[in-house]
Every structure is written in C-alpha cells, then in structure tokens.
Design a protein around this motif. Structure first.
Motif, mmCIF file in Angstrom:
data_model
loop_
_atom_site.group_PDB
_atom_site.id
_atom_site.type_symbol
_atom_site.label_atom_id
_atom_site.label_comp_id
_atom_site.label_asym_id
_atom_site.label_seq_id
_atom_site.Cartn_x
_atom_site.Cartn_y
_atom_site.Cartn_z
ATOM 1 N N GLY A 71 0.751 -1.026 0.081
ATOM 2 C CA GLY A 71 -0.194 0.000 0.045
ATOM 3 C C GLY A 71 0.862 1.158 0.276
ATOM 4 O O GLY A 71 2.275 1.237 0.274
ATOM 5 N N ARG A 72 0.329 2.422 -0.312
ATOM 6 C CA ARG A 72 0.972 3.004 -0.385
ATOM 7 C C ARG A 72 1.757 4.067 1.056
ATOM 8 O O ARG A 72 0.352 4.081 2.107
ATOM 9 C CB ARG A 72 -0.474 4.859 -0.873
ATOM 10 N N ASP A 73 2.631 4.431 1.220
ATOM 11 C CA ASP A 73 3.214 4.914 2.480
ATOM 12 C C ASP A 73 2.689 6.614 2.497
ATOM 13 O O ASP A 73 2.404 6.963 1.596
ATOM 14 C CB ASP A 73 4.973 4.385 2.642
ATOM 15 N N LEU A 74 3.556 7.260 3.883
ATOM 16 C CA LEU A 74 3.412 8.637 3.907
ATOM 17 C C LEU A 74 3.721 9.654 2.978
ATOM 18 O O LEU A 74 3.060 10.219 2.167
ATOM 19 C CB LEU A 74 3.838 8.420 5.421
ATOM 20 N N ALA A 75 4.818 8.676 2.041
ATOM 21 C CA ALA A 75 5.459 9.872 1.222
ATOM 22 C C ALA A 75 4.695 9.433 -0.122
ATOM 23 O O ALA A 75 4.093 10.614 -0.932
ATOM 24 C CB ALA A 75 6.951 9.191 0.753
ATOM 25 N N GLN A 76 3.990 8.835 -0.111
ATOM 26 C CA GLN A 76 3.324 8.515 -1.711
ATOM 27 C C GLN A 76 1.933 8.928 -1.778
ATOM 28 O O GLN A 76 0.996 8.835 -2.592
ATOM 29 C CB GLN A 76 3.260 6.784 -1.987
ATOM 30 N N LEU A 77 0.890 9.293 -0.540
ATOM 31 C CA LEU A 77 -0.290 10.158 -0.607
ATOM 32 C C LEU A 77 -0.189 11.483 -1.470
ATOM 33 O O LEU A 77 0.781 12.136 -1.153
ATOM 34 C CB LEU A 77 -0.308 10.085 1.304
ATOM 35 N N GLU A 78 -0.947 11.453 -2.149
ATOM 36 C CA GLU A 78 -1.231 12.372 -2.662
ATOM 37 C C GLU A 78 -2.070 13.875 -1.785
ATOM 38 O O GLU A 78 -2.326 13.373 -1.233
ATOM 39 C CB GLU A 78 -1.894 12.951 -3.679
ATOM 40 N N LEU A 79 -1.150 15.347 -2.157
ATOM 41 C CA LEU A 79 -1.847 15.753 -0.891
ATOM 42 C C LEU A 79 -3.511 16.062 -1.119
ATOM 43 O O LEU A 79 -3.946 16.848 0.050
ATOM 44 C CB LEU A 79 -0.961 17.630 -1.079
ATOM 45 N N THR A 80 -3.684 15.736 -2.334
ATOM 46 C CA THR A 80 -4.954 16.275 -3.085
ATOM 47 C C THR A 80 -5.339 15.323 -1.995
ATOM 48 O O THR A 80 -7.494 15.422 -1.899
ATOM 49 C CB THR A 80 -5.414 16.323 -4.256
ATOM 50 N N SER A 81 -5.610 14.419 -1.309
ATOM 51 C CA SER A 81 -6.168 12.856 -0.573
ATOM 52 C C SER A 81 -5.583 13.607 1.004
ATOM 53 O O SER A 81 -6.636 13.016 1.770
ATOM 54 C CB SER A 81 -5.484 11.764 -0.624
ATOM 55 N N LEU A 82 -5.398 14.579 1.164
ATOM 56 C CA LEU A 82 -5.637 14.573 3.001
ATOM 57 C C LEU A 82 -5.375 16.130 3.225
ATOM 58 O O LEU A 82 -5.877 16.804 3.880
ATOM 59 C CB LEU A 82 -3.687 14.964 2.726
ATOM 60 N N ALA A 83 -5.752 17.022 2.166
ATOM 61 C CA ALA A 83 -5.909 18.566 2.475
ATOM 62 C C ALA A 83 -6.956 19.133 1.131
ATOM 63 O O ALA A 83 -6.810 19.184 0.121
ATOM 64 C CB ALA A 83 -4.566 19.387 1.941
ATOM 65 N N ASP A 84 -7.448 20.345 1.936
ATOM 66 C CA ASP A 84 -8.288 21.235 0.928
ATOM 67 C C ASP A 84 -9.236 20.243 0.415
ATOM 68 O O ASP A 84 -10.561 20.073 -0.235
ATOM 69 C CB ASP A 84 -7.830 21.691 -0.133
ATOM 70 N N LEU A 85 -9.654 19.300 1.150
ATOM 71 C CA LEU A 85 -11.246 18.514 1.424
ATOM 72 C C LEU A 85 -11.604 19.314 1.884
ATOM 73 O O LEU A 85 -12.483 18.847 2.874
ATOM 74 C CB LEU A 85 -11.040 16.917 2.505
#
Length: 222
Positions: A71-85
């Motif tokens: 699975g994706r680790d922290l470095a692989q997460l897109e900012l769009t999945s974490l911010a401005d949601l």
C-alpha cells in the motif's frame, strides 16, 4: 465571510500514552539553550529538540502501508487526499451501541468527502476510561464508506475498529480501498453540519504508514 480554524488534534507531550501497550514519547533537548551558548555570539542561543516515539502517537493518520505492505506509504500519499477536502461530520454521540453501522451513513453524500465521526469519546482522553469500551465503525459501515467513495475517514475514538476484533475490518476495508484514516481526533463537535474544509497532513516519510498530524477544519464564521 470570515473563517474560523478548528483544531482537531490532541497535544503530544512527554509521557503521553495514546494506545495501551505502546510506549509514551520521550521529548527532551538534543542541544539545550545553555549548551548552545558556546557555539554562538553572546546573547544568541538556540534549542534543538529530540523526540523518540512510535508513529501511533497523539492524533495520527494511517496510510494504506500501515495495513498492507504494497500500500501507499506516507511519502506516496497525494496532497489532494489529505488537504483542502470537503468535510462532513456525523454526530454519533447518542448511539446506545458501541458499533456505528452503515445505517448511520446511508442518508449522507459521502463521495469525495472527509467523513469525520463524532462520538464524544475524546472527553475521556488521558484517562483510563479512554482505553476501554470505545465506539467504533462496524464492518458494514466501513464497506459503505468505501463503496460510496469517501476520501478520508476520521474518528474521535480510541480506534476506528473494535479492538476485540483482531481482523480489524474497518482498517482492512478502508485502507484496502486507499482511504486514509485519522484516529484520536478531538473537538469534532465544533464543526458545522453545513460543511467545512478539512486538512490532515503528516510529514513525508518513506517507508512509514502512520504519523501524527495537526488536523484542523475551516468553518465560515459570521
């Protein structure tokens, strides 16, 4: 329209126990202000801090790598999945059952939303009660959230799963669908039912699946 920022994160401090059985963080000086004086001009001093902790400390985000080795680790997460949601809060304080099931979510528009579940369990933070009898999401609730395309799921409880269920269905389903999870949240009661903007961004660490976040919501204020 003015904006208000709502802090949804607990403070990490020396000796804090977040999860029973995991060690508390050790927070100290690597270089104290007094020690630094020998390196700088008179009147100039700095502090360099040191922290030793497990990743599951305070309010933290789980990426898919936490559950799945591919699975994706922290470095692989897109900012769009974490911010401005776009955020959505479910009020679940009044439930008599510990398990929050799919019916609680069926009337909500979930697709693309950061879905945060307010149980009120954060009132027990830093007490023995926090570790026992916490609310959680049932397997069918997690499956509905995944099927309906939630962007992120958070909860103000000890765990998004029933810790007595060693298969951890909520983690398995949500992280298997690529949906990040935020646990040990707080202040969800201050969020607006009319919507808010949500942020929960961890540091960009390769090879780790979990890390603390400074989660917050932005709500309009008059």
């Amino acid at each position: 329209m003015n904006k208000q920022l709502i802090d949804l994160s607990h403070t990490i401090e020396h000796g804090l126990i977040t999860y029973k059985g995991l060690p508390a963080p050790i927070i100290c000086d690597f270089l104290s202000r007094e020690q630094s004086r020998q390196h700088y001009a008179p009147g100039t001093e700095f502090q360099i801090g040191k922290i030793e902790m497990v990743a599951n400390t305070g309010t933290y985000l789980d990426s898919p790598f936490h559950r799945y080795k591919d699975g994706r680790d922290l470095a692989q997460l897109e900012l769009t999945s974490l911010a401005d949601l776009d955020g959505l809060v479910l009020r679940a304080r009044s439930k008599s059952d510990r398990g929050i099931d799919a019916d609680a979510f069926r009337h909500l528009e979930l697709r693309g939303k950061a879905v945060l579940v307010e149980t009120g369990w954060d009132a027990n933070w830093k007490t023995d009660q926090y570790f026992d009898g916490h609310p959680f999401l049932t397997e069918d609730a997690a499956q509905l959230l995944a099927d309906e395309g939630a962007a992120l799921v958070g909860i103000d409880s000890y765990n998004i799963d029933d810790t007595a269920d060693l298969s951890r269905p909520a983690h398995s389903i949500l992280l298997g669908a690529g949906i990040p999870i935020v646990e040990h949240m707080c202040n969800l009661g201050q969020l607006s039912l009319d919507g808010f903007t949500f942020f929960a961004v961890p540091v960009k660490v390769k090879g780790m699946g979990t890390f603390p976040v400074r989660a917050f919501g932005i709500v309009p204020s008059r």
